[in-house]
Design a protein around this motif. Sequence first.
Motif, PDB file in Angstrom:
ATOM      1  N   LEU A 189       0.804  -1.312   0.037  1.00  0.00           N
ATOM      2  CA  LEU A 189      -0.024   0.044  -0.130  1.00  0.00           C
ATOM      3  C   LEU A 189       1.197   1.135  -0.059  1.00  0.00           C
ATOM      4  O   LEU A 189       0.441   2.201   0.000  1.00  0.00           O
ATOM      5  CB  LEU A 189      -0.906  -0.034   1.188  1.00  0.00           C
ATOM      6  N   ALA A 190       2.065   0.955   0.014  1.00  0.00           N
ATOM      7  CA  ALA A 190       3.018   2.072   0.523  1.00  0.00           C
ATOM      8  C   ALA A 190       3.808   2.558  -0.716  1.00  0.00           C
ATOM      9  O   ALA A 190       4.931   2.841  -0.384  1.00  0.00           O
ATOM     10  CB  ALA A 190       3.771   1.616   1.883  1.00  0.00           C
ATOM     11  N   VAL A 191       3.545   2.569  -1.871  1.00  0.00           N
ATOM     12  CA  VAL A 191       4.181   3.296  -2.680  1.00  0.00           C
ATOM     13  C   VAL A 191       3.517   4.628  -3.341  1.00  0.00           C
ATOM     14  O   VAL A 191       2.205   4.619  -3.577  1.00  0.00           O
ATOM     15  CB  VAL A 191       4.319   2.293  -3.916  1.00  0.00           C
ATOM     16  N   LEU A 192       4.454   5.501  -3.580  1.00  0.00           N
ATOM     17  CA  LEU A 192       3.759   6.695  -3.886  1.00  0.00           C
ATOM     18  C   LEU A 192       4.728   7.260  -5.056  1.00  0.00           C
ATOM     19  O   LEU A 192       5.778   7.191  -5.072  1.00  0.00           O
ATOM     20  CB  LEU A 192       3.823   7.730  -2.606  1.00  0.00           C
ATOM     21  N   ASP A 193       4.050   8.024  -6.014  1.00  0.00           N
ATOM     22  CA  ASP A 193       4.684   8.793  -6.766  1.00  0.00           C
ATOM     23  C   ASP A 193       5.012  10.057  -6.553  1.00  0.00           C
ATOM     24  O   ASP A 193       4.312  10.838  -6.062  1.00  0.00           O
ATOM     25  CB  ASP A 193       3.705   9.062  -8.150  1.00  0.00           C
ATOM     26  N   GLY A 194       6.268  10.389  -6.493  1.00  0.00           N
ATOM     27  CA  GLY A 194       6.723  11.504  -5.718  1.00  0.00           C
ATOM     28  C   GLY A 194       7.731  12.594  -6.593  1.00  0.00           C
ATOM     29  O   GLY A 194       8.225  12.074  -7.598  1.00  0.00           O
ATOM     30  N   ILE A 195       7.466  13.696  -6.334  1.00  0.00           N
ATOM     31  CA  ILE A 195       8.381  14.744  -7.046  1.00  0.00           C
ATOM     32  C   ILE A 195       9.639  14.995  -5.719  1.00  0.00           C
ATOM     33  O   ILE A 195       9.307  15.353  -4.752  1.00  0.00           O
ATOM     34  CB  ILE A 195       7.844  16.084  -7.325  1.00  0.00           C
ATOM     35  N   VAL A 196      10.784  14.709  -6.260  1.00  0.00           N
ATOM     36  CA  VAL A 196      12.013  15.065  -5.314  1.00  0.00           C
ATOM     37  C   VAL A 196      12.381  16.430  -5.465  1.00  0.00           C
ATOM     38  O   VAL A 196      12.704  16.930  -6.399  1.00  0.00           O
ATOM     39  CB  VAL A 196      12.954  14.096  -5.560  1.00  0.00           C
ATOM     40  N   VAL A 197      12.403  17.181  -4.334  1.00  0.00           N
ATOM     41  CA  VAL A 197      12.794  18.528  -4.244  1.00  0.00           C
ATOM     42  C   VAL A 197      13.582  18.859  -3.232  1.00  0.00           C
ATOM     43  O   VAL A 197      14.005  18.092  -2.495  1.00  0.00           O
ATOM     44  CB  VAL A 197      11.345  19.429  -4.052  1.00  0.00           C
ATOM     45  N   ARG A 198      14.382  19.887  -3.321  1.00  0.00           N
ATOM     46  CA  ARG A 198      15.273  20.285  -2.346  1.00  0.00           C
ATOM     47  C   ARG A 198      14.817  21.804  -1.885  1.00  0.00           C
ATOM     48  O   ARG A 198      14.573  22.542  -2.596  1.00  0.00           O
ATOM     49  CB  ARG A 198      16.584  20.748  -3.214  1.00  0.00           C
ATOM     50  N   ALA A 199      14.817  21.874  -0.622  1.00  0.00           N
ATOM     51  CA  ALA A 199      14.473  23.147   0.117  1.00  0.00           C
ATOM     52  C   ALA A 199      15.090  23.140   1.443  1.00  0.00           C
ATOM     53  O   ALA A 199      15.386  22.261   2.145  1.00  0.00           O
ATOM     54  CB  ALA A 199      12.860  23.158   0.298  1.00  0.00           C
ATOM     55  N   GLY A 200      15.810  24.507   1.465  1.00  0.00           N
ATOM     56  CA  GLY A 200      16.633  24.741   2.524  1.00  0.00           C
ATOM     57  C   GLY A 200      17.638  23.617   2.902  1.00  0.00           C
ATOM     58  O   GLY A 200      17.808  23.285   4.107  1.00  0.00           O
ATOM     59  N   GLY A 201      18.308  23.001   2.018  1.00  0.00           N
ATOM     60  CA  GLY A 201      19.379  21.968   2.006  1.00  0.00           C
ATOM     61  C   GLY A 201      18.773  20.646   2.168  1.00  0.00           C
ATOM     62  O   GLY A 201      19.782  19.731   2.419  1.00  0.00           O
ATOM     63  N   GLN A 202      17.641  20.594   2.332  1.00  0.00           N
ATOM     64  CA  GLN A 202      17.035  19.211   2.614  1.00  0.00           C
ATOM     65  C   GLN A 202      16.456  18.519   1.272  1.00  0.00           C
ATOM     66  O   GLN A 202      15.824  19.323   0.517  1.00  0.00           O
ATOM     67  CB  GLN A 202      15.940  19.081   4.012  1.00  0.00           C
ATOM     68  N   THR A 203      16.202  17.133   1.301  1.00  0.00           N
ATOM     69  CA  THR A 203      15.646  16.574   0.199  1.00  0.00           C
ATOM     70  C   THR A 203      14.244  16.330   0.688  1.00  0.00           C
ATOM     71  O   THR A 203      14.174  15.830   1.886  1.00  0.00           O
ATOM     72  CB  THR A 203      16.452  15.433  -0.186  1.00  0.00           C
ATOM     73  N   LEU A 204      13.255  16.619   0.037  1.00  0.00           N
ATOM     74  CA  LEU A 204      11.933  16.450   0.398  1.00  0.00           C
ATOM     75  C   LEU A 204      11.002  15.752  -0.790  1.00  0.00           C
ATOM     76  O   LEU A 204      11.528  15.973  -1.970  1.00  0.00           O
ATOM     77  CB  LEU A 204      11.112  17.627   0.988  1.00  0.00           C
ATOM     78  N   ILE A 205      10.038  15.143  -0.315  1.00  0.00           N
ATOM     79  CA  ILE A 205       9.001  14.391  -1.644  1.00  0.00           C
ATOM     80  C   ILE A 205       7.638  15.185  -1.566  1.00  0.00           C
ATOM     81  O   ILE A 205       7.239  15.266  -0.494  1.00  0.00           O
ATOM     82  CB  ILE A 205       8.847  13.083  -1.124  1.00  0.00           C
ATOM     83  N   VAL A 206       7.419  15.533  -2.687  1.00  0.00           N
ATOM     84  CA  VAL A 206       5.991  16.181  -2.733  1.00  0.00           C
ATOM     85  C   VAL A 206       5.102  15.193  -3.600  1.00  0.00           C
ATOM     86  O   VAL A 206       5.591  14.673  -4.737  1.00  0.00           O
ATOM     87  CB  VAL A 206       5.854  17.569  -3.650  1.00  0.00           C
ATOM     88  N   PRO A 207       4.062  14.638  -3.125  1.00  0.00           N
ATOM     89  CA  PRO A 207       3.240  13.563  -3.817  1.00  0.00           C
ATOM     90  C   PRO A 207       2.729  14.295  -5.233  1.00  0.00           C
ATOM     91  O   PRO A 207       1.993  15.178  -5.193  1.00  0.00           O
ATOM     92  CB  PRO A 207       2.010  13.381  -3.001  1.00  0.00           C
ATOM     93  N   VAL A 208       3.097  13.308  -6.202  1.00  0.00           N
ATOM     94  CA  VAL A 208       2.563  13.625  -7.402  1.00  0.00           C
ATOM     95  C   VAL A 208       1.118  13.945  -7.460  1.00  0.00           C
ATOM     96  O   VAL A 208       0.579  14.831  -8.256  1.00  0.00           O
ATOM     97  CB  VAL A 208       3.115  12.774  -8.563  1.00  0.00           C
ATOM     98  N   ALA A 209       0.417  13.370  -6.853  1.00  0.00           N
ATOM     99  CA  ALA A 209      -1.150  13.406  -7.072  1.00  0.00           C
ATOM    100  C   ALA A 209      -1.782  14.447  -6.657  1.00  0.00           C
ATOM    101  O   ALA A 209      -2.791  15.037  -6.945  1.00  0.00           O
ATOM    102  CB  ALA A 209      -1.567  12.332  -6.279  1.00  0.00           C
ATOM    103  N   THR A 210      -0.868  15.253  -5.706  1.00  0.00           N
ATOM    104  CA  THR A 210      -1.416  16.646  -5.390  1.00  0.00           C
ATOM    105  C   THR A 210      -0.824  17.849  -6.308  1.00  0.00           C
ATOM    106  O   THR A 210      -1.278  18.882  -6.199  1.00  0.00           O
ATOM    107  CB  THR A 210      -0.857  16.911  -3.931  1.00  0.00           C
ATOM    108  N   ALA A 211      -0.138  17.616  -7.110  1.00  0.00           N
ATOM    109  CA  ALA A 211       0.895  18.748  -8.013  1.00  0.00           C
ATOM    110  C   ALA A 211      -0.305  18.703  -9.146  1.00  0.00           C
ATOM    111  O   ALA A 211      -0.772  17.737  -9.948  1.00  0.00           O
ATOM    112  CB  ALA A 211       2.020  18.446  -8.253  1.00  0.00           C
ATOM    113  N   LEU A 212      -0.618  20.273  -9.359  1.00  0.00           N
ATOM    114  CA  LEU A 212      -1.231  20.539 -10.590  1.00  0.00           C
ATOM    115  C   LEU A 212      -0.197  21.294 -11.594  1.00  0.00           C
ATOM    116  O   LEU A 212      -0.523  20.840 -12.775  1.00  0.00           O
ATOM    117  CB  LEU A 212      -2.142  21.508 -10.153  1.00  0.00           C
ATOM    118  N   GLU A 213       0.649  21.845 -11.117  1.00  0.00           N
ATOM    119  CA  GLU A 213       1.718  22.409 -12.173  1.00  0.00           C
ATOM    120  C   GLU A 213       2.816  23.285 -11.306  1.00  0.00           C
ATOM    121  O   GLU A 213       3.010  23.437 -10.253  1.00  0.00           O
ATOM    122  CB  GLU A 213       0.902  24.130 -12.565  1.00  0.00           C
TER     123      GLU A 213
END
Lengths: 261, 157
Positions: free
Chosen positions: A96-120
């Motif tokens: 159940l635990a696989v997610l399409d993610g956008i890998v981003v960098r913010a403030g020196g940290q690597t973070l994941i934004v779920p693709v499903a929430t992104a519009l643009e």
Amino acid sequence: MIELSDDGGGIDRARVRAIARARGLIATDAAPDDAETDQLLFRPGFSTAGQVSDVSGRGVGLDVLRSAIAGLGGRIAVTSEPGRGTRFTLSMPLTLAVLDGIVVRAGGQTLIVPVATALETAALRALDRRPLGAGPDRSAGPQLVRMQGGFAPLCDVAAILGYRPAAGGVAQDRADDRTGGGVVILTQAEDGRRAALLVDAILDQRQVVIKPIRGGLPPMAGIAAATILGDGRVALILDPAELAGAAAVAAAVDDIAREVV
Amino acid sequence: MALNDDHHHQPGPDMAEFLSFCVGAEEFCLDVMSVREIRGWTAPTPLPHAPAHLSGVVNLRGTILPIIDLAARLGLPATRADGRHVVIVVEQGAQTAGLVVDVVSGILALARDRLEPPPAVSGGIASGCLSALSLLDGRMLRIIDLATILPGGRAAA
């Protein structure tokens, strides 16, 4: 894969069709085949029950079940043989635990934004940016960006998460930054609320495995879970809707602090 | 009870073993039964708005493990951790966490009846975080109460 079967009389398809026609779920002249008929059981409002009680017979159960399973990325199917019984088959994704993610960098940290929430996504400097507040200090207050025909609050991810001090409001220091000023990901939550997440850069898009954060830590606003990247490091998965909420709280606290001063 | 300093015999039912380690210049102990493993320090991923002693989380063979700077938790100056530091992975009930310490010094066996409850003094380093004290070869051993150290433990509530 979960299979549930009985050895009862099977689905009475003639009766299912009759009820579906009577309730207007299918056209009166429609002649669904057996498989299509069985699918009618999952339609909202469909029930074969003669009597409706407080909880039963309202045509909700199978509909809810199917939505819940679909929400987890699975499927449900029913097969039936008259006189032999009925079999429900629930197929769930392997994890159940696989997610399409956008890998981003913010403030020196690597973070994941779920693709499903992104519009643009867009470069911050290309966007029409307006301060929400008025007065001499307006540029320090919450800022809005115009994306997809509406205003969305600009959320500086690194500042909200405390990885970088929110010096002088959202991305104020980077407004004059000629190097680019960051990338904005417009996100939309299930309830329709939008938030424009400001990050330093988009690195990648990939599938990530969702890992719970162990050890009894309190839930963190704006963080849905975590994952492990290819290099073995842990990256946090953002919850954009909550992140925007956390930003609102932070802004309110700032306002109170200013009033006190 | 006769005081005897013969603590080197095999641990029996009235014996307990403790892992001793240094945090800054201070020596502390943990019940060895709560220690799952000892590993080298790796840079944790910081968590947003975490308390100072919660350094972040690391990947422990596919699970996500909170890392606690024991020095900061005990009220000592925070550790500037690097590759020379050691992480003691501890387990308390269903909770697992990694404690950053400077160096692990060894295992000590102690008779359970030589453990004294910590005096009820407030203030000072580590107060409220100890479960027992003992004296061994003239050294005072301070045994850490894990329940007060781990996130979601008594102290965090």
